[in-house]
Design a protein around this motif. Structure first.
Motif, PDB file in Angstrom:
ATOM      1  N   UNK A 168      13.545  -1.774  -4.450  1.00  0.00           N
ATOM      2  CA  UNK A 168      13.437  -1.007  -5.694  1.00  0.00           C
ATOM      3  C   UNK A 168      12.439   0.138  -5.504  1.00  0.00           C
ATOM      4  N   UNK A 169      11.324  -0.150  -4.854  1.00  0.00           N
ATOM      5  CA  UNK A 169      10.340   0.897  -4.569  1.00  0.00           C
ATOM      6  C   UNK A 169      10.931   2.007  -3.714  1.00  0.00           C
ATOM      7  N   UNK A 170      11.732   1.632  -2.725  1.00  0.00           N
ATOM      8  CA  UNK A 170      12.386   2.640  -1.870  1.00  0.00           C
ATOM      9  C   UNK A 170      13.389   3.476  -2.667  1.00  0.00           C
TER      10      UNK A 170
ATOM     11  N   UNK B 122       6.183   3.054  -9.774  1.00  0.00           N
ATOM     12  CA  UNK B 122       5.935   2.666  -8.381  1.00  0.00           C
ATOM     13  C   UNK B 122       4.622   1.901  -8.244  1.00  0.00           C
ATOM     14  N   UNK B 123       3.604   2.307  -8.987  1.00  0.00           N
ATOM     15  CA  UNK B 123       2.351   1.558  -8.979  1.00  0.00           C
ATOM     16  C   UNK B 123       2.593   0.142  -9.513  1.00  0.00           C
ATOM     17  N   UNK B 124       3.399   0.041 -10.560  1.00  0.00           N
ATOM     18  CA  UNK B 124       3.737  -1.277 -11.113  1.00  0.00           C
ATOM     19  C   UNK B 124       4.515  -2.128 -10.118  1.00  0.00           C
ATOM     20  N   UNK B 125       5.427  -1.500  -9.397  1.00  0.00           N
ATOM     21  CA  UNK B 125       6.194  -2.229  -8.377  1.00  0.00           C
ATOM     22  C   UNK B 125       5.254  -2.770  -7.298  1.00  0.00           C
ATOM     23  N   UNK B 126       4.250  -1.988  -6.921  1.00  0.00           N
ATOM     24  CA  UNK B 126       3.305  -2.475  -5.902  1.00  0.00           C
ATOM     25  C   UNK B 126       2.505  -3.664  -6.433  1.00  0.00           C
ATOM     26  N   UNK B 127       2.173  -3.652  -7.717  1.00  0.00           N
ATOM     27  CA  UNK B 127       1.470  -4.794  -8.316  1.00  0.00           C
ATOM     28  C   UNK B 127       2.375  -6.011  -8.352  1.00  0.00           C
ATOM     29  N   UNK B 128       3.634  -5.813  -8.725  1.00  0.00           N
ATOM     30  CA  UNK B 128       4.582  -6.927  -8.734  1.00  0.00           C
ATOM     31  C   UNK B 128       4.814  -7.481  -7.332  1.00  0.00           C
ATOM     32  N   UNK B 129       4.815  -6.596  -6.326  1.00  0.00           N
ATOM     33  CA  UNK B 129       4.956  -7.071  -4.947  1.00  0.00           C
ATOM     34  C   UNK B 129       3.796  -7.995  -4.594  1.00  0.00           C
ATOM     35  N   UNK B 130       2.619  -7.658  -5.043  1.00  0.00           N
ATOM     36  CA  UNK B 130       1.436  -8.478  -4.770  1.00  0.00           C
ATOM     37  C   UNK B 130       1.550  -9.823  -5.495  1.00  0.00           C
ATOM     38  N   UNK B 131       1.950  -9.797  -6.746  1.00  0.00           N
ATOM     39  CA  UNK B 131       2.062 -11.028  -7.536  1.00  0.00           C
ATOM     40  C   UNK B 131       3.157 -11.936  -6.990  1.00  0.00           C
ATOM     41  N   UNK B 132       4.305 -11.350  -6.676  1.00  0.00           N
ATOM     42  CA  UNK B 132       5.447 -12.143  -6.218  1.00  0.00           C
ATOM     43  C   UNK B 132       5.518 -12.232  -4.698  1.00  0.00           C
ATOM     44  N   UNK B 133       4.435 -11.976  -4.033  1.00  0.00           N
ATOM     45  CA  UNK B 133       4.323 -12.135  -2.573  1.00  0.00           C
ATOM     46  C   UNK B 133       5.363 -11.319  -1.811  1.00  0.00           C
ATOM     47  N   UNK B 134       5.409 -10.039  -2.125  1.00  0.00           N
ATOM     48  CA  UNK B 134       6.290  -9.081  -1.457  1.00  0.00           C
ATOM     49  C   UNK B 134       7.749  -9.513  -1.475  1.00  0.00           C
ATOM     50  N   UNK B 135       8.288  -9.592  -2.637  1.00  0.00           N
ATOM     51  CA  UNK B 135       9.697  -9.861  -2.791  1.00  0.00           C
ATOM     52  C   UNK B 135      10.473  -8.682  -2.188  1.00  0.00           C
TER      53      UNK B 135
ATOM     54  N   UNK C 255       0.816  -1.212   0.000  1.00  0.00           N
ATOM     55  CA  UNK C 255       0.000   0.000   0.000  1.00  0.00           C
ATOM     56  C   UNK C 255       0.847   1.259   0.000  1.00  0.00           C
ATOM     57  N   UNK C 256       1.994   1.225   0.669  1.00  0.00           N
ATOM     58  CA  UNK C 256       2.880   2.388   0.684  1.00  0.00           C
ATOM     59  C   UNK C 256       3.412   2.660  -0.718  1.00  0.00           C
ATOM     60  N   UNK C 257       3.855   1.625  -1.420  1.00  0.00           N
ATOM     61  CA  UNK C 257       4.339   1.809  -2.794  1.00  0.00           C
ATOM     62  C   UNK C 257       3.231   2.341  -3.693  1.00  0.00           C
ATOM     63  N   UNK C 258       2.047   1.787  -3.550  1.00  0.00           N
ATOM     64  CA  UNK C 258       0.904   2.226  -4.350  1.00  0.00           C
ATOM     65  C   UNK C 258       0.549   3.680  -4.035  1.00  0.00           C
ATOM     66  N   UNK C 259       0.551   4.036  -2.757  1.00  0.00           N
ATOM     67  CA  UNK C 259       0.218   5.405  -2.355  1.00  0.00           C
ATOM     68  C   UNK C 259       1.249   6.396  -2.879  1.00  0.00           C
ATOM     69  N   UNK C 260       2.540   6.080  -2.773  1.00  0.00           N
ATOM     70  CA  UNK C 260       3.563   6.986  -3.295  1.00  0.00           C
ATOM     71  C   UNK C 260       3.437   7.111  -4.810  1.00  0.00           C
ATOM     72  N   UNK C 261       3.170   6.005  -5.491  1.00  0.00           N
ATOM     73  CA  UNK C 261       2.994   6.069  -6.939  1.00  0.00           C
ATOM     74  C   UNK C 261       1.840   6.976  -7.320  1.00  0.00           C
TER      75      UNK C 261
END
Length: 132
Positions: A80-82, A61-74, A11-17
């Motif tokens: 990378x988001x940071x 950043x929005x894409x990174x948050x989606x990838x985190x969801x797909x790859x179970x928060x790698x 959610x933080x990555x998504x919010x920043x994006x």
């Protein structure tokens, strides 16, 4: 608890994006509509470049948050988001500040931010090659 923490990071990555995309729209509007007197010489072009970078990386950043969801928060995606968040903040704030004031901060924050963005993309490219 672990479950809630994972979604907090996503959610933080998504919010920043989303915030960066919002700021890109606001600054794009300002860049388009403010009179020339508010910019230094060629400052409007500098601001447009920062607008584009801000919007593209907000979407990243929005894409990174989606990838985190797909790859179970790698953890790598979280890092990378940071990197994107810090790099984007430094780069765009430095460029916008210079384009409006003409004053270069004592620290080269725009080049540091740009370098972080480059490393973030490189990190993502390397990660993509080695993830299963």
């Amino acid at each position: 608890m672990e479950f809630q923490r994972k979604f907090l990071f996503i959610n933080i990555s998504l919010a920043f994006g989303a915030l960066y995309c919002l700021l890109a729209v606001i600054f794009s509007s300002l860049t388009s509509h403010l009179p020339d007197q508010y910019f230094i010489n060629d400052g409007r072009n500098m601001s447009r470049i920062a607008d584009n970078i801000l919007f593209i990386h907000g979407l990243a950043l929005i894409s990174v948050s989606i990838l985190q969801k797909i790859w179970k928060l790698n953890l790598h995606l979280f890092l990378i988001g940071c990197i994107f968040t810090l790099g984007l903040t430094l780069f765009c704030s430095g460029v916008f500040y210079i384009s409006f004031t003409g004053f270069h901060p004592f620290l080269p924050i725009a080049p540091i931010g740009g370098t972080l963005l480059i490393f973030g993309w490189l990190y993502l490219a390397i990660l993509a090659l080695f993830l299963k």
